[in-house]
Scaffold this motif. Structure first.
Motif, PDB file in Angstrom:
ATOM      1  N   ASP A  63     -12.172  -7.214   1.723  1.00 30.66           N
ATOM      2  CA  ASP A  63     -12.219  -8.462   2.476  1.00 30.66           C
ATOM      3  C   ASP A  63     -12.518  -9.616   1.525  1.00 30.66           C
ATOM      4  O   ASP A  63     -13.248  -9.457   0.536  1.00 30.66           O
ATOM      5  CB  ASP A  63     -13.318  -8.414   3.541  1.00 30.66           C
ATOM      6  CG  ASP A  63     -12.996  -7.436   4.663  1.00 30.66           C
ATOM      7  OD1 ASP A  63     -11.806  -7.127   4.863  1.00 30.66           O
ATOM      8  OD2 ASP A  63     -13.951  -6.984   5.323  1.00 30.66           O
ATOM      9  N   LYS A 106      -3.598 -16.233   2.867  1.00 30.74           N
ATOM     10  CA  LYS A 106      -3.345 -15.142   3.815  1.00 30.74           C
ATOM     11  C   LYS A 106      -2.182 -14.270   3.350  1.00 30.74           C
ATOM     12  O   LYS A 106      -2.268 -13.034   3.368  1.00 30.74           O
ATOM     13  CB  LYS A 106      -3.072 -15.706   5.212  1.00 30.74           C
ATOM     14  CG  LYS A 106      -2.913 -14.619   6.277  1.00 30.74           C
ATOM     15  CD  LYS A 106      -2.936 -15.197   7.672  1.00 30.74           C
ATOM     16  CE  LYS A 106      -2.771 -14.113   8.734  1.00 30.74           C
ATOM     17  NZ  LYS A 106      -3.824 -13.087   8.655  1.00 30.74           N
ATOM     18  N   HIS A 139      -3.276 -12.349   0.038  1.00 33.62           N
ATOM     19  CA  HIS A 139      -4.240 -11.273   0.280  1.00 33.62           C
ATOM     20  C   HIS A 139      -3.685 -10.177   1.177  1.00 33.62           C
ATOM     21  O   HIS A 139      -3.715  -8.989   0.836  1.00 33.62           O
ATOM     22  CB  HIS A 139      -5.509 -11.877   0.893  1.00 33.62           C
ATOM     23  CG  HIS A 139      -6.575 -10.878   1.222  1.00 33.62           C
ATOM     24  ND1 HIS A 139      -6.656 -10.266   2.465  1.00 33.62           N
ATOM     25  CD2 HIS A 139      -7.600 -10.374   0.487  1.00 33.62           C
ATOM     26  CE1 HIS A 139      -7.686  -9.446   2.483  1.00 33.62           C
ATOM     27  NE2 HIS A 139      -8.282  -9.490   1.295  1.00 33.62           N
ATOM     28  N   ASP A 140      -3.159 -10.561   2.327  1.00 36.52           N
ATOM     29  CA  ASP A 140      -2.774  -9.580   3.344  1.00 36.52           C
ATOM     30  C   ASP A 140      -1.442  -8.898   3.064  1.00 36.52           C
ATOM     31  O   ASP A 140      -1.204  -7.785   3.561  1.00 36.52           O
ATOM     32  CB  ASP A 140      -2.694 -10.243   4.724  1.00 36.52           C
ATOM     33  CG  ASP A 140      -4.062 -10.614   5.277  1.00 36.52           C
ATOM     34  OD1 ASP A 140      -5.069 -10.369   4.595  1.00 36.52           O
ATOM     35  OD2 ASP A 140      -4.111 -11.155   6.401  1.00 36.52           O
ATOM     36  N   ALA A 145      -1.950  -6.171  -0.497  1.00 38.76           N
ATOM     37  CA  ALA A 145      -1.848  -4.948   0.304  1.00 38.76           C
ATOM     38  C   ALA A 145      -0.697  -4.055  -0.164  1.00 38.76           C
ATOM     39  O   ALA A 145      -0.790  -2.821  -0.109  1.00 38.76           O
ATOM     40  CB  ALA A 145      -1.672  -5.305   1.774  1.00 38.76           C
TER      41      ALA A 145
END
Length: 264
Positions: free
Chosen positions: A55, A73, A76-77, A81
């Motif tokens: 996180d 966003k 990171h996501d 990922a």
């Protein structure tokens, strides 16, 4: 693992059947509950030790206006990922080790180079930043300040050299720029690396070095806001650098002569 769980369930089911006549409904529930719990315990280690996207220590919009929320966003996501999903595939069935431990020999390890490097680099990157109003209250430790002065002359000189290394002509295409402690632990170096390489990997630089600060200069890190204006992104980024964290990184690698561990 699957066979062990199946055997456990079959064996427990048999015991459950034998006890049906004698046990109360609550006892039967206890037997079944213990069976499922034991199966979950057997299955847990593989999932618990898989690499994961940590996180962020701040909200997506917290680095505004210097790094925008949509970029954070997506970065990171989605991008981070993807590296995590791929390094988990590449290491499936192998011994679980911290991602840091895979860096030294990454150049000879196929998918670990890009995906393991991508995971380590991004986990390192998120942790060295803070919202601008918090970042401006941080400062280099006496140890870090001394190394900056010894290695570059001043903080301004270090930033100028860093920005020159981050320019499109220096790191062409995609890559990273790092401030590292040298192997001897007595000097700082600024280096650029292509793609998801980092100075912890043997063969990337003349000697293994230990990053204490790093900047992602892949286009996905800045293009939504800055388009082709990478130098503007780089100069604005200083506003969100957490010098307290960078100082801790410096203290760690000078003492340990090892890379900074990351979450994930």
């Amino acid at each position: 693992m699957k066979l062990a769980i199946s055997s456990l369930l079959v064996g427990s089911a048999a015991a459950f059947s034998m006890n049906m006549k004698a046990d109360s409904s609550s006892s039967r529930r206890d037997v079944l509950g213990k069976t499922l719990a034991a199966g979950a315990a057997l299955a847990a280690p593989a999932a618990a030790n898989a690499y994961f996207v940590p996180d962020l220590p701040y909200a997506f919009e917290a680095l505004e206006p210097y790094i925008d929320a949509p970029t954070m966003k997506l970065h990171h996501d989605k991008h981070h990922a993807t590296y995590v999903a791929n390094i988990n595939k590449a290491t499936e069935g192998k011994e679980d080790v911290p991602i840091l431990d895979l860096m030294a020999d990454a150049l000879e390890a196929g998918p670990v180079r890009n995906n393991g490097g991508g995971h380590y680099n991004h986990a390192f990157f998120w942790d060295e930043m803070a919202p601008a109003d918090e970042a401006k209250k941080t400062k280099p430790s006496a140890q870090l300040e001394g190394l900056i002065e010894k290695s570059f002359g001043s903080m301004d000189d270090m930033k100028a050299k860093f920005e020159a290394q981050a320019a499109p002509g220096a790191v062409f295409g995609s890559g990273w720029v790092w401030v590292c402690v040298n192997k001897a632990g007595d000097k700082l170096e600024i280096v650029g690396t292509p793609n998801q390489d980092n100075p912890l990997m043997k063969g990337v630089t003349d000697e293994v070095m230990f990053p204490i600060l790093g900047l992602d200069v892949w286009e996905h890190a800045y293009y939504l806001k800055y388009q082709n204006r990478r130098p503007e992104y780089v100069s604005n980024w200083w506003n969100v650098v957490n010098w307290d964290k960078v100082s801790k990184n410096c203290a760690y690698v000078v003492e340990k002569h090892a890379g900074v561990p990351v979450i994930g």
